[in-house]
Design a protein around this motif. Structure first.
Motif, PDB file in Angstrom:
ATOM      1  N   UNK A 286      41.966  40.911  31.751  1.00 56.16           N
ATOM      2  CA  UNK A 286      41.252  42.051  32.352  1.00 56.16           C
ATOM      3  C   UNK A 286      42.174  42.708  33.372  1.00 56.16           C
ATOM      4  N   UNK A 287      41.994  44.008  33.555  1.00 59.46           N
ATOM      5  CA  UNK A 287      42.836  44.688  34.526  1.00 59.46           C
ATOM      6  C   UNK A 287      42.009  45.073  35.745  1.00 59.46           C
ATOM      7  N   UNK A 288      42.393  44.512  36.873  1.00 64.54           N
ATOM      8  CA  UNK A 288      41.614  44.693  38.099  1.00 64.54           C
ATOM      9  C   UNK A 288      41.703  46.119  38.627  1.00 64.54           C
ATOM     10  N   UNK A 289      42.631  46.935  38.069  1.00 64.49           N
ATOM     11  CA  UNK A 289      42.704  48.330  38.517  1.00 64.49           C
ATOM     12  C   UNK A 289      41.485  49.105  38.049  1.00 64.49           C
ATOM     13  N   UNK A 290      40.872  48.624  36.980  1.00 62.41           N
ATOM     14  CA  UNK A 290      39.767  49.358  36.363  1.00 62.41           C
ATOM     15  C   UNK A 290      38.604  49.531  37.332  1.00 62.41           C
ATOM     16  N   UNK A 291      38.076  50.759  37.416  1.00 62.46           N
ATOM     17  CA  UNK A 291      37.025  51.095  38.405  1.00 62.46           C
ATOM     18  C   UNK A 291      35.765  50.259  38.205  1.00 62.46           C
ATOM     19  N   UNK A 292      35.593  49.705  36.994  1.00 63.56           N
ATOM     20  CA  UNK A 292      34.349  48.929  36.749  1.00 63.56           C
ATOM     21  C   UNK A 292      34.238  47.709  37.660  1.00 63.56           C
ATOM     22  N   UNK A 293      35.366  47.327  38.297  1.00 63.09           N
ATOM     23  CA  UNK A 293      35.313  46.115  39.142  1.00 63.09           C
ATOM     24  C   UNK A 293      34.994  46.427  40.604  1.00 63.09           C
ATOM     25  N   UNK A 294      34.869  47.707  40.938  1.00 61.74           N
ATOM     26  CA  UNK A 294      34.943  48.011  42.385  1.00 61.74           C
ATOM     27  C   UNK A 294      33.770  47.469  43.190  1.00 61.74           C
ATOM     28  N   UNK A 295      32.639  47.163  42.522  1.00 68.98           N
ATOM     29  CA  UNK A 295      31.534  46.555  43.283  1.00 68.98           C
ATOM     30  C   UNK A 295      31.078  45.246  42.643  1.00 68.98           C
ATOM     31  N   UNK A 296      32.002  44.672  41.873  1.00 66.63           N
ATOM     32  CA  UNK A 296      31.641  43.441  41.141  1.00 66.63           C
ATOM     33  C   UNK A 296      31.876  42.226  42.044  1.00 66.63           C
ATOM     34  N   UNK A 297      30.795  41.567  42.406  1.00 69.44           N
ATOM     35  CA  UNK A 297      30.909  40.457  43.365  1.00 69.44           C
ATOM     36  C   UNK A 297      31.270  39.144  42.677  1.00 69.44           C
ATOM     37  N   UNK A 298      31.370  39.169  41.345  1.00 77.46           N
ATOM     38  CA  UNK A 298      31.661  37.906  40.620  1.00 77.46           C
ATOM     39  C   UNK A 298      33.124  37.504  40.827  1.00 77.46           C
ATOM     40  N   UNK A 299      33.425  36.222  40.582  1.00 79.65           N
ATOM     41  CA  UNK A 299      34.836  35.808  40.628  1.00 79.65           C
ATOM     42  C   UNK A 299      35.573  36.364  39.415  1.00 79.65           C
ATOM     43  N   UNK A 300      36.863  36.372  39.499  1.00 83.77           N
ATOM     44  CA  UNK A 300      37.723  36.819  38.402  1.00 83.77           C
ATOM     45  C   UNK A 300      37.336  36.072  37.127  1.00 83.77           C
ATOM     46  N   UNK A 301      37.369  34.728  37.202  1.00 86.43           N
ATOM     47  CA  UNK A 301      37.056  33.907  36.030  1.00 86.43           C
ATOM     48  C   UNK A 301      36.160  32.756  36.485  1.00 86.43           C
ATOM     49  N   UNK A 302      34.883  32.783  36.138  1.00 89.40           N
ATOM     50  CA  UNK A 302      33.981  31.728  36.592  1.00 89.40           C
ATOM     51  C   UNK A 302      34.383  30.328  36.112  1.00 89.40           C
ATOM     52  N   UNK A 303      35.231  30.287  35.048  1.00 92.03           N
ATOM     53  CA  UNK A 303      35.656  28.969  34.550  1.00 92.03           C
ATOM     54  C   UNK A 303      36.871  28.437  35.310  1.00 92.03           C
ATOM     55  N   UNK A 304      37.410  29.236  36.244  1.00 85.41           N
ATOM     56  CA  UNK A 304      38.674  28.847  36.891  1.00 85.41           C
ATOM     57  C   UNK A 304      38.396  28.297  38.286  1.00 85.41           C
ATOM     58  N   UNK A 305      39.102  27.195  38.627  1.00 84.33           N
ATOM     59  CA  UNK A 305      38.868  26.582  39.954  1.00 84.33           C
ATOM     60  C   UNK A 305      40.022  26.871  40.910  1.00 84.33           C
ATOM     61  N   UNK A 306      40.796  27.958  40.631  1.00 83.24           N
ATOM     62  CA  UNK A 306      41.906  28.251  41.540  1.00 83.24           C
ATOM     63  C   UNK A 306      41.373  28.885  42.821  1.00 83.24           C
ATOM     64  N   UNK A 307      42.221  28.938  43.862  1.00 83.89           N
ATOM     65  CA  UNK A 307      41.784  29.450  45.175  1.00 83.89           C
ATOM     66  C   UNK A 307      41.361  30.915  45.074  1.00 83.89           C
ATOM     67  N   UNK A 308      42.060  31.681  44.205  1.00 80.99           N
ATOM     68  CA  UNK A 308      41.698  33.100  44.065  1.00 80.99           C
ATOM     69  C   UNK A 308      40.275  33.237  43.541  1.00 80.99           C
TER      70      UNK A 308
END
Ligand SMILES: Nc1ccc2nc(N)nc(O)c2c1
Ligand SMILES: [Zn+2]
Length: 372
Positions: A286-308
């Motif tokens: 996914x590309x975080x530049x995309x405007x669809x993310x601008x109010x998305x409160x979800x994590x990048x990847x819910x399956x990922x346990x990294x600090x980000x």
């Protein structure tokens, strides 16, 4: 001091689960090596790289010989101390980077001469000098100097180039300073031509090297061709030696290559694309530049346990990338390298359980499902 060796621990079809033993520690395979071109995995401190689970990183002869210089790195204690990475390091030999980065390069039997892309100074790289530079850098794995033919070269040109690389492999083996825990890898060339790939693999196998890379791929030939070349090449390589596919690749490239017998990978994709806002997830990129993310409160990847993923929302990452804040590339590079390491850990487990086919199928379904 440990001897350099690769232990094959399990197999599943053509895939192998193994462990590489080097002077600076073990590497679980299949393994992905983050690229640390100029003595840094870009935008990541060594403790960030270690936290992703990466055990081995890649450095580049070409960049480091130009700046700060191989003798200088040696004077400063070698690459491990210089960049504070105490795990294994593999360094590429410089030929590939010269052809893709340097100006005015001249390649002949003796090696390659070129002008630095940094300051235009003239440099020469022979098989012997490349091996010497990698020794000065204290690389655990030294790569032979080779020529990587561009995609599209005709059979006769690729044949000449492949045979030059074979002669250079012999010269590198003679020049390599044997010491426990260190190894020299040969690089199979031959373009997309089966007969040339078989000739290169057989000649290199006869040299009884500690490891073998498959070069000359990831140069635009496309995944189907890459896989076809692996199906021809891997069976010609010793079954008890590690195989390293250079410059690959996307997650689905890596899974397909593991299924065809590859054990080691390196690619700039997770770090380079991370800097431009692209994130790899279980449901595809996914590309975080995309405007669809601008109010998305979800994590990048819910399956990922990294600090980000456990700290920030997509909205925040979108903001950082859009604002060109330094933290954006830092957080996305960390996530992407973490994602690649988790991918490799999943493949290692699946091979151990004899379930690689099913595991690969499940991964592909996730990637094709697309982001929600
Ligand atoms: N795709 C690649 C990436 C790196 C390479 N490095 C060397 N030395 N040789 C090749 O053929 C490469 C191909
Ligand atoms: Zn993550």
């Amino acid at each position: 001091m440990t001897d350099f060796r690769w232990d094959k621990l399990a197999t599943d079809g053509m895939s192998r689960r193994g462990r590489l033993h080097t002077a600076h520690g073990p590497v679980e395979t299949p393994a992905f090596m983050p690229v640390g071109t100029a003595a840094t995995v870009k935008a990541m401190a060594p403790w960030d790289v270690a936290q992703t689970g990466a055990q081995m990183v890649l450095g580049n002869t070409y960049h480091l010989m130009l700046r700060p210089g191989a003798e200088r790195v040696a004077k400063l204690g070698g690459l491990h101390r210089f960049m504070a990475w105490d795990g294994p390091i593999l360094t590429d030999s410089g030929g590939f980077q010269v052809m893709s980065l340097a100006q005015l390069r001249q390649l002949d039997e003796t090696g390659v001469t070129f002008k630095s892309h940094i300051d235009g100074s003239t440099h020469a790289l022979s098989p012997e000098r490349s091996v010497e530079i990698q020794d000065l850098l204290d690389a655990d794995v030294t790569m032979q100097l080779d020529e990587c033919p561009p995609a599209g070269w005709p059979h006769d040109k690729v044949a000449d180039s492949m045979r030059l690389s074979l002669r250079w492999a012999e010269r590198c083996q003679r020049a390599f300073r044997e010491r426990p825990g260190y190894g020299l890898f040969g690089i199979v060339q031959g373009g997309v031509y089966d007969d040339l790939r078989r000739e290169s693999a057989r000649e290199l196998s006869a040299m009884d090297l500690p490891g073998y890379a498959v070069g000359g791929l990831a140069v635009g030939e496309g995944q189907a061709e890459t896989f076809r070349v692996l199906e021809v090449t891997c069976p010609e390589l010793p079954a008890d030696k590690p195989r390293y596919l250079m410059g690959v690749g996307r997650p689905d490239d890596i899974v397909g290559a593991v299924m065809r017998g590859i054990d080691m990978f390196d690619c700039v994709l997770p770090t380079r694309s991370g800097r431009t806002g692209q994130a790899f997830t279980a449901r595809g990129p996914i590309n975080l530049k995309n405007a669809r993310h601008r109010e998305d409160t979800r994590p990048l990847d819910p399956n990922c346990d990294c600090a980000t993923c456990t700290t920030f929302s997509r909205a925040y990452l979108h903001h950082l990338i859009r604002s060109e804040e330094m933290l954006g590339p830092m957080l996305l590079s960390r996530h992407n390298v973490h994602y690649y390491q988790a991918l490799m850990a999943g493949l290692r487990g699946a091979i151990e359980r004899g379930e690689l086919t099913e595991h690969a199928q499940a991964l592909a379904e996730g990637w094709h499902a697309g982001d929600i």
